[in-house]
Structure formats: structure tokens, C-alpha cells
Design an enzyme around this catalytic site. Structure first.
Site, PDB file in Angstrom:
ATOM      1  N   HIS A  95       0.028 -12.000   0.366  1.00 40.11           N
ATOM      2  CA  HIS A  95      -0.997 -11.142  -0.253  1.00 40.11           C
ATOM      3  C   HIS A  95      -1.825 -11.861  -1.330  1.00 40.11           C
ATOM      4  O   HIS A  95      -3.006 -11.634  -1.470  1.00 40.11           O
ATOM      5  CB  HIS A  95      -0.336  -9.891  -0.821  1.00 40.11           C
ATOM      6  N   TYR A 150       0.821  -1.200   0.000  1.00 39.11           N
ATOM      7  CA  TYR A 150       0.000   0.000   0.000  1.00 39.11           C
ATOM      8  C   TYR A 150       0.865   1.264   0.000  1.00 39.11           C
ATOM      9  O   TYR A 150       1.577   1.537   0.970  1.00 39.11           O
ATOM     10  CB  TYR A 150      -0.976  -0.007   1.187  1.00 39.11           C
TER      11      TYR A 150
HETATM   12  P1  NAP Z   1     -14.222  -0.659   0.416  1.00 37.20           P
HETATM   13  O1  NAP Z   1     -14.103  -0.778   1.887  1.00 37.20           O
HETATM   14  O2  NAP Z   1     -15.006  -1.660  -0.330  1.00 37.20           O
HETATM   15  O3  NAP Z   1     -14.790   0.780   0.007  1.00 37.20           O
HETATM   16  C1  NAP Z   1     -14.154   1.954   0.413  1.00 37.20           C
HETATM   17  C2  NAP Z   1     -14.994   3.123  -0.075  1.00 37.20           C
HETATM   18  O4  NAP Z   1     -16.242   3.150   0.646  1.00 37.20           O
HETATM   19  C3  NAP Z   1     -14.327   4.462   0.155  1.00 37.20           C
HETATM   20  O5  NAP Z   1     -14.657   5.283  -0.940  1.00 37.20           O
HETATM   21  C4  NAP Z   1     -14.986   4.976   1.434  1.00 37.20           C
HETATM   22  O6  NAP Z   1     -15.047   6.373   1.477  1.00 37.20           O
HETATM   23  C5  NAP Z   1     -16.385   4.424   1.278  1.00 37.20           C
HETATM   24  N1  NAP Z   1     -17.030   4.196   2.575  1.00 37.20           N
HETATM   25  C6  NAP Z   1     -16.519   3.576   3.660  1.00 37.20           C
HETATM   26  N2  NAP Z   1     -17.419   3.522   4.647  1.00 37.20           N
HETATM   27  C7  NAP Z   1     -18.539   4.133   4.189  1.00 37.20           C
HETATM   28  C8  NAP Z   1     -19.816   4.397   4.760  1.00 37.20           C
HETATM   29  N3  NAP Z   1     -20.129   3.985   5.988  1.00 37.20           N
HETATM   30  N4  NAP Z   1     -20.726   5.068   3.991  1.00 37.20           N
HETATM   31  C9  NAP Z   1     -20.417   5.475   2.735  1.00 37.20           C
HETATM   32  N5  NAP Z   1     -19.235   5.234   2.138  1.00 37.20           N
HETATM   33  C10 NAP Z   1     -18.289   4.575   2.875  1.00 37.20           C
HETATM   34  O7  NAP Z   1     -12.758  -0.537  -0.247  1.00 37.20           O
HETATM   35  P2  NAP Z   1     -11.375  -1.267  -0.265  1.00 37.20           P
HETATM   36  O8  NAP Z   1     -10.363  -0.315   0.202  1.00 37.20           O
HETATM   37  O9  NAP Z   1     -11.220  -1.851  -1.633  1.00 37.20           O
HETATM   38  O10 NAP Z   1     -11.468  -2.523   0.722  1.00 37.20           O
HETATM   39  C11 NAP Z   1     -11.293  -2.446   2.112  1.00 37.20           C
HETATM   40  C12 NAP Z   1      -9.938  -2.957   2.567  1.00 37.20           C
HETATM   41  O11 NAP Z   1      -9.739  -4.320   2.216  1.00 37.20           O
HETATM   42  C13 NAP Z   1      -8.742  -2.272   1.893  1.00 37.20           C
HETATM   43  O12 NAP Z   1      -8.564  -0.954   2.331  1.00 37.20           O
HETATM   44  C14 NAP Z   1      -7.622  -3.220   2.231  1.00 37.20           C
HETATM   45  O13 NAP Z   1      -7.177  -3.032   3.561  1.00 37.20           O
HETATM   46  C15 NAP Z   1      -8.339  -4.564   2.038  1.00 37.20           C
HETATM   47  N6  NAP Z   1      -8.099  -5.144   0.688  1.00 37.20           N
HETATM   48  C16 NAP Z   1      -7.357  -6.269   0.586  1.00 37.20           C
HETATM   49  C17 NAP Z   1      -7.099  -6.815  -0.659  1.00 37.20           C
HETATM   50  C18 NAP Z   1      -6.281  -8.082  -0.785  1.00 37.20           C
HETATM   51  O14 NAP Z   1      -5.882  -8.454  -1.903  1.00 37.20           O
HETATM   52  N7  NAP Z   1      -6.029  -8.764   0.303  1.00 37.20           N
HETATM   53  C19 NAP Z   1      -7.617  -6.217  -1.827  1.00 37.20           C
HETATM   54  C20 NAP Z   1      -8.390  -5.066  -1.693  1.00 37.20           C
HETATM   55  C21 NAP Z   1      -8.639  -4.539  -0.432  1.00 37.20           C
HETATM   56  P3  NAP Z   1     -13.970   7.292   2.230  1.00 37.20           P
HETATM   57  O15 NAP Z   1     -12.612   6.669   2.073  1.00 37.20           O
HETATM   58  O16 NAP Z   1     -14.123   8.595   1.539  1.00 37.20           O
HETATM   59  O17 NAP Z   1     -14.355   7.380   3.692  1.00 37.20           O
END
Ligand code: NAP
Length: 282
Positions: free
Chosen positions: A111, A52
Site C-alpha cells: 500500500h 478499507y
Molecule cells: P475520487 O475517485 O477522487 O473521488 C470520489 C468522489 O467523486 C466521490 O465523492 C464520488 O461520489 C465522486 N464521483 C465519482 N464519479 C463522479 C462523477 N462521474 N461525477 C461526479 N462525481 C463523481 O476518490 P478516491 O476514493 O480518493 O480515489 C479513488 C480510488 O483510488 C479509491 O477509492 C481507492 O480505491 C484508490 N486510492 C488508493 C490510494 C492508495 O494509497 N493507493 C489512496 C486513495 C485512493 P459518489 O461516491 O457519491 O458516487
């Protein structure tokens, strides 16, 4: 905040945690405030990775968020598959610890499956456990065949979790990966629970169902989605929120209870689709 036993680790981990992917692009101070507010409200499962921001998220955001409160955090980071040789994994972990300004991770993940022999990565993970640098280890983006190989190599009860893509419009893990992990007592951590920001639109059929359930409880559609995604005992979710209001909203989701009928309505509104045998990645 509801906690659940995290696979075979025995650790009690909040069902809803916090992601940090792409936070290097967010307003840094705002993101730090959001993550800290989340921690205050019990979202203490904090997910990061060396990938990240090429280490910047660990170093300039997460380190500051956990400073002075490390013991209350369940800290997870990940090694990139290209680094996942025996020596490479040990070194990558050391670099993450330095960036995070801590002496241990609670869980360290591969990962995604890569080309280095998994035996070597597992041996490094076990060495790190012995050295007290990590408390447990797991995998990410592993399908059933890869999980089977991992258990063959590591033995039962060693893999803490499998972190996989899971949101309302991507339910492929429910076909095989989720039941397999349930049987093996491996925690399933659903990443991108809001589709990486592509949440069902309020004017879509599914969006209307979410809105109607949310209205009945006086909560947000995002809270309803989160509670649906952790409806089975081995499930955890790690939404990413760089805005404090979002972190607060996500924390409040843990208190929501959906009825059987509501779960069935959401289930029908977001059909899981046929089993293609593929494990989707983001
Ligand atoms: P996500 O959690 O699916 O979505 C994040 C988005 O949702 C952001 O735009 C955020 O806005 C918004 N959001 C969050 N809470 C909200 C709420 N209560 N109401 C309205 N909008 C809301 O995104 P992601 O980052 O893809 O997934 C989450 C985590 O999973 C990652 O950050 C990472 O740590 C992990 N991940 C792991 C892998 C892997 O390969 N292992 C891959 C992808 C992700 P704001 O930021 O503006 O608050």
C-alpha cells in the site's frame, strides 16, 4: 471499454476502473449497485485493500459485487506496510482472499513504503505468484528512489504497477515517477482522480475550461478530467463512485476523445507546478 496492457503482466485492463476506499461509509446496497453497474459497463478493474473499512469493504461490498462474475474482474487488493513481513504478507493475502471469497487476486500491492525490508515483501509476493494466489504484484505510493530499490530487488519486468495520487490539481508524478515508470514498463494507476471529491469548482478558471470542453462533446467535466488523466499509454484511473449515475458517467468517459488543442487547454488550466522532489500522498 478501452483496454491497455497492464505493465509487464500482458493483461489487458480497462483504462478506467473503480475504487472502493471509504465505501464502508456509503449506503451499502447503493454502492454495490454502482459497482455492479460499473462492471456491466466494462469498469472491471476493481481496486480495494485490507485497510478499507478494516476489511469490511472487501468482505461486505466487493465480495458481493464479484460473486458469480469473478473471471471478468481484474481484482486488486493491497497489504498494509505494517503487515508486510514475509509471513505477514502471506497471511494478509490469505485473509483478503477469504473476505473476498475468491481464490486469487489479479494484482496485489504494497500500500505504501514501510519499515519492513522490501526484500521480504517481494519474496512473499513471488511466493504468492508461485502458489497461484496472485497473478501479479505491484507497489503504491512509491517515488523513483523506492522504485529503483524495488527493481534492484525484484529484477526487471516483475512490478506490474505503481498506484499513485494523480488528479488535475496534483500532477507531481509527471515530473519523474511517470516517465520513470514508462521507461520501466510499469503501469501507472492514478488514484483519487477527482481529488477524493474535491473536484475543481465550476466557477474556478480551471473549472470553466473543463466545462467548455465538456460542453463541446456533450459530456460531463468529470469525463473530461478522466480522459485527460489517461492520455498517456501507461496510465490508468480508478475513480470511486458509490452512486450508479456516477459509475455510468465514468464508464462513458472511456469513449471520449480529446483533441491536441483541448489537451493543451486543460494542461494550461491546471499547471503541474514545480518539481519539489516529493511524492504527494492523499
Ligand atoms: P475520487 O475517485 O477522487 O473521488 C470520489 C468522489 O467523486 C466521490 O465523492 C464520488 O461520489 C465522486 N464521483 C465519482 N464519479 C463522479 C462523477 N462521474 N461525477 C461526479 N462525481 C463523481 O476518490 P478516491 O476514493 O480518493 O480515489 C479513488 C480510488 O483510488 C479509491 O477509492 C481507492 O480505491 C484508490 N486510492 C488508493 C490510494 C492508495 O494509497 N493507493 C489512496 C486513495 C485512493 P459518489 O461516491 O457519491 O458516487
Amino acid at each position: 471499454m478501452e483496454r491497455r496492457v497492464f505493465g509487464a503482466t500482458g493483461a489487458a485492463v480497462p483504462v478506467i476502473g473503480q475504487g472502493t476506499w471509504q465505501m464502508e461509509n456509503d449506503d451499502r446496497e447503493g454502492a454495490i449497485r454502482a459497482l455492479q453497474a460499473g462492471l456491466d459497463l466494462g469498469l472491471t478493474h476493481l481496486d480495494t485493500a485490507e485497510l478499507y473499512g478494516r476489511g469490511r469493504v472487501e468482505e461486505s461490498i466487493v465480495a458481493q459485487v464479484i460473486a458469480g462474475r469473478r473471471d471478468s474482474v481484474f481484482l486488486v487488493s493491497k497489504v498494509m506496510p505494517t503487515h508486510a513481513t514475509y509471513e505477514g504478507t502471506l497471511k494478509a493475502c490469505e485473509r483478503s482472499l477469504q473476505r473476498l471469497k475468491t481464490d486469487r487476486l489479479d494484482c496485489y500491492l504494497l500500500h505504501w513504503p514501510g519499515s519492513h525490508p522490501l526484500e521480504h515483501t517481494v519474496r512473499a509476493f513471488e511466493q504468492l505468484v508461485q502458489d497461484g494466489k496472485i497473478r501479479s504484484w505491484g507497489v503504491s505510493n512509491f517515488g523513483v528512489e523506492e522504485l529503483e530499490e524495488a527493481v534492484r530487488i525484484a529484477g526487471p519486468g516483475r512490478i506490474a504497477c505503481n498506484q499513485v495520487l494523480y488528479h488535475l490539481e496534483e500532477r507531481a508524478i509527471e515530473h519523474k515517477v511517470l516517465p520513470w515508470c514508462e521507461r520501466a514498463n510499469i503501469a501507472v494507476v492514478g488514484y483519487s482522480p477527482f481529488g477524493n471529491g474535491r473536484f475543481p469548482r465550476p466557477d474556478s478558471a480551471g473549472g470553466r475550461v473543463l466545462a467548455s470542453v465538456a460542453r463541446a462533446h456533450g459530456v460531463s467535466p468529470h469525463q473530461v478530467a478522466l480522459q485527460f488523466l489517461v492520455r498517456r499509454p501507461c496510465l490508468f484511473a480508478i475513480p470511486k463512485a458509490s452512486q450508479e449515475a456516477h459509475a455510468r458517467d465514468n464508464a462513458a468517459a472511456a469513449g471520449l476523445r480529446l483533441s491536441r488543442e483541448e489537451l493543451a487547454r486543460i494542461d494550461a488550466a491546471f499547471p503541474r507546478g514545480p518539481d519539489t522532489g516529493e511524492l504527494p500522498l492523499l
